[in-house]
Design an enzyme around this catalytic site. Structure first.
Site, PDB file in Angstrom:
ATOM      1  N   THR A 151       0.615  -1.157   0.026  1.00  0.00           N
ATOM      2  CA  THR A 151      -0.049   0.133  -0.091  1.00  0.00           C
ATOM      3  C   THR A 151       0.774   1.321   0.049  1.00  0.00           C
ATOM      4  OG1 THR A 151      -1.752  -1.333   1.298  1.00  0.00           O
ATOM      5  CG2 THR A 151      -1.770   1.089   1.044  1.00  0.00           C
TER       6      THR A 151
ATOM      7  N   ARG B 130      -1.747   5.342   7.838  1.00  0.00           N
ATOM      8  CA  ARG B 130      -2.327   3.798   8.264  1.00  0.00           C
ATOM      9  C   ARG B 130      -1.770   3.739   9.770  1.00  0.00           C
ATOM     10  NH1 ARG B 130      -1.265  -2.144   5.474  1.00  0.00           N
ATOM     11  NH2 ARG B 130      -2.889  -1.092   4.004  1.00  0.00           N
TER      12      ARG B 130
ATOM     13  N   HIS C 206     -10.694   0.847   4.894  1.00  0.00           N
ATOM     14  CA  HIS C 206      -9.496   0.863   4.164  1.00  0.00           C
ATOM     15  C   HIS C 206     -10.062   1.337   2.722  1.00  0.00           C
ATOM     16  CE1 HIS C 206      -5.728   0.269   1.929  1.00  0.00           C
ATOM     17  NE2 HIS C 206      -5.575  -1.115   2.251  1.00  0.00           N
TER      18      HIS C 206
END
Lengths: 319, 426
Positions: A59, A108, A136
């Site tokens: 990510t 995150r 997410h």
């Protein structure tokens, strides 16, 4: 302009037209990425900070590439190592970073709601790259784009989400997005990995995988989060694979043209058979990664437009 | 001899369950007579209540005053003033301080500090086990002699049933009151909210409401075994109510309380991770809330308390799972409870039965009633006066209230302790 949000914190508060706007733009970026068309002017002069309080390779790389393709100055901060260990609170970290005037903050965090909390304290646009077991959003958006490109539409599809739903923010964001776009959602998991109250979200809940996969258009597998298996939710990995791992026999219950998805990283032989994952006629797992960059480019593009518009307003009118 | 005559008062009597106009005479700190029509004053100081409500002062069981250990969160002075402003005339303090109140010496510190600084009555609880660790019982006899009115490990469950049964047995021999926290420790470990749709939506670790009934069932079985006097501090779920009802019917010495936040808020109020709504046990579903309010009106749940738990900003401004639990409640207890009255869910006498009379009975105090001979711990309040709560105006040192900005009704106009006016609305 039909994307008005200041931040991208989750799917929950997005309107279907906002989702469509974002996906349309991402679709164009995906084509341009394939042709090698650059867009370095979009975020030129903007600073993007990737703050990851939890491990991530994929990510973080995807956000970094997306930012760089659009011309942003990208900085990565691995937060596990630094300030938390020194006892700094999340809000203090946010205020410190805010004082450096970034434009885009990608975050995150291992705790649900932490990114919302941080977004309240900063002036820039915040993108949630995953908070605890909550949301997410860019993953759900890239999944939606992948489905739309493979199936030609994003409504009235029957979609199965299988595996560790309880611990999955990917599942939550997908349930919300696919529900908003009017699809049938079937959740398949052992009861110990199914959160309570899911039928109240308009999902059908299955404990038997073959029954759950019957005639679906899309099979979305979830990663079995080994690091979260501390309470012994399942007897063993091999029993899990036997009952809930996606193999050819189970997939045969889905429609013949059903696509197979996985957010990665995969545990081959735990939740998915390697041959299924590699089957180019069924698996769209590589496309998901590709769409990830496009969706993140689109999201940052739209948020940056809103940020510029907000900053261009005369002082005091909107304050 | 000082006499005060309250005239033109709407008398809220939780014993007779009446709500009538009348007058009340106080002499030397005691209520001496109650009249339907006011008599000749004969030199007494006259207080014209203007038709507002006069009720026995609230007795709040389970108040956390953060002395010793965390005086920056709440002191006896700030808690005492908050209590006076909120119409609470007796606070019963929790032992979950730093260190815990588990010896006669620490208990004496609490009494001395309370005596010096708090304008209201302060009655201390002591820990049931040393350090609230659930391993060895405290000196229940000495602590009782030193003034402890009840024994509790506050929000910790004594998980070892052998330890708990011995403590209950020993407490019974002294006729001591034990207060329990009814949450199964295994199921509730790590939980931040009640499990269900909301917990799943927010991705927060939840605990099933069944955890409360399981712990209550366990404690009821131990009561049958030991015969101790027991009070469940907070019963907050519908599923626990039949067990409570059965235990009472079977003649066990059991009572139950509920915190005001569980009567007036539900799990959805947490909304976008608002940590001021994080309490222990977590807020419940609306169905549970309604069931518990009904149980208070019916008298099955005996006591309403504030569960006053001061927390500083730092411990609340964190991600929800990491944030501290608890809310301040001394000043909002009455207006919040009056929400139930204004919603026609309970009348004022029954409300004060739960706020004043039943706590007094549980602690064997003469207070909590409008009766000749009872101490003149009184509050005068206007149940209808509207206001919007501003947390910065609270007298508590900590401002962690879930009611910030809420529109409420009910203002305390005056508070008397032993006949002395300790607070007056300015």
């Amino acid at each position: 302009m039909t994307f008005r949000a200041k931040h991208l914190l989750g799917i929950e508060h997005l309107h279907p037209t906002e989702i469509t706007t974002l996906l349309d733009l991402a679709d164009r970026y995906a084509d341009h990425n394939r042709r090698g068309v650059a867009h370095r002017d979009v975020l030129a002069g903007m600073t993007q900070i990737n703050m990851f309080f939890e491990n991530s390779t994929r990510t973080q790389a995807s956000f970094e590439i997306a930012g760089k393709r659009l011309g942003a100055d990208v900085m990565n901060m691995g937060m596990q190592a630094s300030s938390i260990k020194k006892g700094e609170t999340l809000i203090d970290t946010a205020l410190t970073l805010n004082a450096m005037h970034p434009d885009l903050l990608v975050v995150r965090h291992p705790h649900s709601g932490a990114v919302d909390l941080l977004a309240q304290k900063v002036n820039c646009a915040v993108l949630n790259a995953g908070d605890g077991k909550h949301e997410h959003p860019t993953q759900a958006l890239l999944d939606a784009l992948t489905i739309r490109r493979a199936k030609g539409r994003l409504h009235r599809l029957s979609i199965a989400i299988c595996g560790d739903v309880a611990h999955s923010r990917v599942a939550r964001s997908n349930i919300m997005l696919l529900g908003k776009m009017e699809n049938r959602i079937r959740l398949i998991a052992p009861p110990t990995l199914m959160p309570s109250g899911m039928n109240e979200f308009g999902c059908e809940v299955f404990e038997d995988m073959e029954e759950g996969l019957k005639d679906v258009d899309v099979v979305m597998m979830l990663r079995l989060q080994k690091e979260r298996m501390d309470g012994g939710f399942i007897p063993s990995e091999r029993e899990y694979f036997h009952r809930y791992g996606l193999d050819a026999a189970k997939l045969a219950h889905a429609k013949p043209d059903a696509i197979v998805m996985h957010p990665g990283p995969m545990n081959r032989g735990v939740e998915i058979d390697g041959t299924i994952a590699d089957d180019i006629n069924r698996s769209v797992i590589q496309e998901q990664v590709e769409m990830g960059v496009a969706v993140r480019m689109a999201a940052m593009d739209l948020l940056a437009q809103n940020l510029r518009a907000a900053r261009a307003l005369p002082q005091g009118i909107m304050a | 001899m000082t006499e005060t005559l309250f005239i033109n008062a709407r008398l809220i009597d939780p014993v007779a369950l009446t709500d009538t106009m009348g007058a009340l005479l106080v002499r030397d700190g005691k209520i001496v007579e109650i009249y339907e029509t006011a008599p000749d004053a004969k030199g007494a100081q006259i207080i014209d209540c203007g038709g507002k409500c006069l009720a026995p002062g609230i007795i709040d069981i389970g108040v956390k005053v953060s002395e010793p250990g965390e005086r920056h969160k709440e002191s006896f002075r700030s808690a005492g003033r908050a209590a006076a402003a909120g119409g609470v005339t007796t606070i019963v303090t929790r032992p979950d301080t730093l260190p815990a109140i588990d010896t006669p010496e620490t208990l004496e510190f609490v009494e001395r500090r309370a005596q010096a600084d708090a304008p209201v009555h302060v009655l201390p609880m002591a820990a049931l086990t040393k350090g609230r660790m659930g391993r060895e019982m405290t000196e229940i006899g000495f602590l009782q002699d030193a003034g402890a009115v009840a024994f509790s490990d506050a929000d910790r469950v004594v998980t070892d049933t052998k330890v708990f049964s011995r403590a209950l047995t020993y407490a019974r021999s002294l006729d001591a009151l034990v207060i329990g926290h009814t949450q199964d420790p295994g199921l509730s470990k790590g939980a931040a909210v009640t499990s269900g749709k909301f917990a799943s939506l927010r991705g927060l670790p939840g605990v099933t409401p069944m955890a409360e009934r399981m712990a209550l069932d366990r404690d009821i079985a131990l009561l049958e075994m030991t015969g101790a006097r027991y009070h469940a501090s907070q019963i907050t779920t519908a599923r626990a109510l039949p067990a409570l009802e059965r235990a009472k019917r079977n003649g066990l010495n059991i009572t139950a309380g509920v915190g005001i936040h569980h009567l007036t808020l539900n799990e959805m109020d947490v909304a976008d991770y608002r940590t001021f709504f994080k309490v222990k046990p977590p807020l419940r579903s609306e169905d549970d809330r309604i069931a518990v309010v009904q149980a208070v009106a019916d008298g099955l749940i005996d006591i309403i308390c504030s569960m006053h738990t001061p927390q500083d900003e730092e411990s609340k401004r964190l991600p929800y799972e990491e944030a501290a639990s608890g809310a301040v409640g001394l000043e909002t207890l009455l207006p919040a409870a009056l929400r139930l009255y204004h919603a026609d869910m309970i009348d004022l006498p029954r409300l004060f039965r739960a706020l004043s009379l039943n706590p007094a009975r549980l602690l064997r105090l003469d207070a909590g009633r409008l009766r000749e001979g009872a101490p003149a711990d009184l509050i005068l309040f206007d149940p209808d006066a509207p206001f919007q709560l501003d947390r910065t105006q609270l007298l508590s040192k900590s401002k962690n209230t879930p009611f910030d900005g809420a529109r409420m009704q009910g203002k305390v106009l005056g508070t008397w302790v032993d006949g002395d006016r300790i607070w007056e609305k300015s």
